[in-house]
Motif scaffolding. Structure first.
Motif, PDB file in Angstrom:
ATOM      1  N   ALA A  60       7.141 -12.076  -3.859  1.00 16.48           N
ATOM      2  CA  ALA A  60       6.750 -12.533  -2.532  1.00 16.48           C
ATOM      3  C   ALA A  60       5.941 -13.723  -2.621  1.00 16.48           C
ATOM      4  O   ALA A  60       5.254 -14.258  -1.452  1.00 16.48           O
ATOM      5  N   PHE A  61       5.744 -14.330  -3.784  1.00 18.31           N
ATOM      6  CA  PHE A  61       4.580 -15.454  -3.977  1.00 18.31           C
ATOM      7  C   PHE A  61       5.204 -16.595  -3.175  1.00 18.31           C
ATOM      8  O   PHE A  61       6.461 -17.067  -3.202  1.00 18.31           O
ATOM      9  N   CYS A  62       4.403 -17.124  -2.387  1.00 18.14           N
ATOM     10  CA  CYS A  62       4.653 -18.599  -1.634  1.00 18.14           C
ATOM     11  C   CYS A  62       4.304 -19.615  -2.438  1.00 18.14           C
ATOM     12  O   CYS A  62       3.132 -19.987  -2.198  1.00 18.14           O
ATOM     13  N   GLU A  83      -2.169  -7.855 -12.378  1.00 19.02           N
ATOM     14  CA  GLU A  83      -1.970  -9.294 -12.465  1.00 19.02           C
ATOM     15  C   GLU A  83      -3.102 -10.144 -12.089  1.00 19.02           C
ATOM     16  O   GLU A  83      -2.948 -11.197 -12.028  1.00 19.02           O
ATOM     17  N   GLY A  84      -4.223  -9.337 -11.575  1.00 16.98           N
ATOM     18  CA  GLY A  84      -5.616 -10.088 -11.618  1.00 16.98           C
ATOM     19  C   GLY A  84      -6.110  -9.392 -10.254  1.00 16.98           C
ATOM     20  O   GLY A  84      -5.969  -8.544  -9.945  1.00 16.98           O
ATOM     21  N   ARG A  85      -6.905 -10.445  -9.625  1.00 14.78           N
ATOM     22  CA  ARG A  85      -7.901 -10.023  -8.695  1.00 14.78           C
ATOM     23  C   ARG A  85      -7.313 -10.394  -7.164  1.00 14.78           C
ATOM     24  O   ARG A  85      -6.895 -11.573  -7.147  1.00 14.78           O
ATOM     25  N   PHE A  86      -7.285  -9.639  -6.294  1.00 13.51           N
ATOM     26  CA  PHE A  86      -6.696  -9.799  -5.094  1.00 13.51           C
ATOM     27  C   PHE A  86      -7.566  -9.121  -3.657  1.00 13.51           C
ATOM     28  O   PHE A  86      -8.261  -8.433  -4.047  1.00 13.51           O
ATOM     29  N   LEU A 123       1.047  -1.062  -0.020  1.00 15.70           N
ATOM     30  CA  LEU A 123       0.114  -0.087   0.015  1.00 15.70           C
ATOM     31  C   LEU A 123       0.983   1.264   0.040  1.00 15.70           C
ATOM     32  O   LEU A 123       1.827   1.436   0.600  1.00 15.70           O
ATOM     33  N   GLY A 124       0.439   2.218  -0.892  1.00 14.26           N
ATOM     34  CA  GLY A 124       1.070   3.528  -0.796  1.00 14.26           C
ATOM     35  C   GLY A 124       2.582   3.481  -1.373  1.00 14.26           C
ATOM     36  O   GLY A 124       3.331   4.261  -1.276  1.00 14.26           O
ATOM     37  N   SER A 125       2.720   2.705  -2.604  1.00 17.41           N
ATOM     38  CA  SER A 125       3.800   2.659  -3.221  1.00 17.41           C
ATOM     39  C   SER A 125       3.899   2.814  -4.979  1.00 17.41           C
ATOM     40  O   SER A 125       4.548   2.337  -5.619  1.00 17.41           O
ATOM     41  N   GLY A 126       2.920   3.761  -4.924  1.00 19.68           N
ATOM     42  CA  GLY A 126       2.598   4.366  -6.473  1.00 19.68           C
ATOM     43  C   GLY A 126       1.608   3.349  -7.231  1.00 19.68           C
ATOM     44  O   GLY A 126       1.458   3.899  -8.480  1.00 19.68           O
ATOM     45  N   VAL A 146      -6.798   2.765  -5.657  1.00 21.35           N
ATOM     46  CA  VAL A 146      -6.023   3.105  -4.303  1.00 21.35           C
ATOM     47  C   VAL A 146      -4.436   2.810  -4.761  1.00 21.35           C
ATOM     48  O   VAL A 146      -4.306   1.870  -5.544  1.00 21.35           O
ATOM     49  N   PRO A 147      -3.566   3.251  -4.134  1.00 23.58           N
ATOM     50  CA  PRO A 147      -2.139   3.018  -4.411  1.00 23.58           C
ATOM     51  C   PRO A 147      -1.687   1.674  -3.896  1.00 23.58           C
ATOM     52  O   PRO A 147      -0.976   1.650  -2.969  1.00 23.58           O
ATOM     53  N   VAL A 148      -1.763   0.509  -4.599  1.00 18.21           N
ATOM     54  CA  VAL A 148      -1.317  -0.750  -4.284  1.00 18.21           C
ATOM     55  C   VAL A 148      -0.746  -1.373  -5.317  1.00 18.21           C
ATOM     56  O   VAL A 148      -1.172  -1.206  -6.473  1.00 18.21           O
ATOM     57  N   THR A 149       0.472  -1.929  -5.000  1.00 13.79           N
ATOM     58  CA  THR A 149       1.097  -2.540  -6.164  1.00 13.79           C
ATOM     59  C   THR A 149       1.478  -4.135  -5.639  1.00 13.79           C
ATOM     60  O   THR A 149       1.569  -4.550  -4.220  1.00 13.79           O
TER      61      THR A 149
END
Length: 317
Positions: free
Chosen positions: A309-311, A276-279, A250-253, A301-304
């Motif tokens: 980080a994919f597990c 990349e899709g729905r999250f 959040l907040g990363s442009g 909203v500013p979300v990237t």
């Protein structure tokens, strides 16, 4: 201590235990976690001696017990409804198992008083069961179970009828009392949070099989597969793995579009459309308040997404 080796049970064509193997260490609490019908209560009843397995072995301290009747196994069972005797007062409820074992009545009642004091119910000896609250009944049932010095305690969803606040406090108290007594325990629950709060290790059951057996601290971080991850309530799950909340920055442009916004206790749940899709993103109340505009449907909203980080399921297990 307790060891299950390739235990199997079927009712007609329905599998309730299929090649189940697990072991409890001395003083360890293991939770059997899963949805209704996955076989967890049947497994507990087989350990207790109330249900016979079709195949496999149940051992305790190295000796087989699967052919022994329940009363010769030395285990104690706490039921969901506590199973207290309404015609007996609190003291005689706790002393009942000792009296049945022909312990002299005076000695049985003295031991019962000590167990009541240990669970915080000193002074409740002469009360009737009907006059007790749900939490008090749970503690009486625990005192009765521990008064007989069981080799193993079996807990069949003993907190499910209690309200959330009382349930949490009694989970802590029960775990502490078991640790003090040094008694291993097997807990049946369908509540993920209960399993994580109480257990040293958690066995997630799926259609009669152990889908995953992990330390409680690792379960949420390392689900074994997609079905386990979805049962645990993780969001952003795929067939190969899942995106943890930390992957959504959040907040990363970024410029994510809000598809749904659902208030929840302590924050807000957003369903977002990213390239990349729905999250799904869980925001705390502070994070939601810090947004420039209320995150209504259609808002940006500013979300990237942090792809690194994919597990993956099974990675690092």
């Amino acid at each position: 201590m307790l060891e299950l080796v390739d235990v199997r049970k079927r009712y007609g064509g329905r599998v309730v235990a299929e090649a189940v193997s697990l072991a409890l260490a001395p003083g360890e609490l293991v939770a059997l976690l899963g949805p209704s019908g996955c076989g967890k209560s049947t497994l507990l009843n087989m350990v207790a001696g109330l249900v016979a397995p079709d195949a496999g072995e149940i051992r305790f301290a190295g000796a087989r017990v699967d052919a022994l009747p329940p009363e010769r196994r030395g285990f104690a069972l706490m039921f969901q409804d506590f199973a207290l005797f309404p015609h007996l007062d609190v003291l005689d409820n706790v002393a009942f198992g000792l009296v049945e074992r022909r312990v002299p009545r005076a000695a049985a009642r003295e031991r019962a008083r000590r167990e009541l004091a240990a669970v915080g119910l000193a002074g409740f000896e002469t009360r009737r069961v009907a006059a007790l609250s749900g939490g008090e009944k749970q503690r009486v049932a625990l005192a009765r179970a521990l008064a007989t010095d069981p080799r193993l305690l079996l807990l069949d969803e003993p907190f499910s009828s209690l309200d959330a606040h009382l349930r949490a406090s009694l989970q802590v108290a029960t775990r502490q009392r078991l640790a003090e007594a040094g008694i291993p325990a097997l807990l049946v629950t369908h509540d993920r949070d209960e399993a994580l709060a109480m257990a040293d290790r958690v066995a997630v059951l799926d259609a009669g099989r152990v889908a995953q057996l992990s330390p409680a601290a690792e379960l949420m971080a390392k689900p074994a597969n997609e079905r386990v991850a979805r049962f645990l309530g993780l969001a952003n799950v795929t067939g190969l793995g899942y995106w943890p909340q930390a992957a959504l920055r959040l907040g990363s442009g970024g410029d994510a579009r809000v598809l749904a916004a659902t208030p929840r206790a302590g924050g807000l749940t957003l369903e977002l459309a990213l390239p990349e899709g729905r999250f799904v993103l869980e925001l705390s109340a502070r994070e939601a308040a810090a947004l420039a505009e209320p995150p209504t449907v259609g808002a940006r909203v500013p979300v990237t997404l942090d792809a690194a980080a994919f597990c993956r399921f099974g990675a690092g297990a």
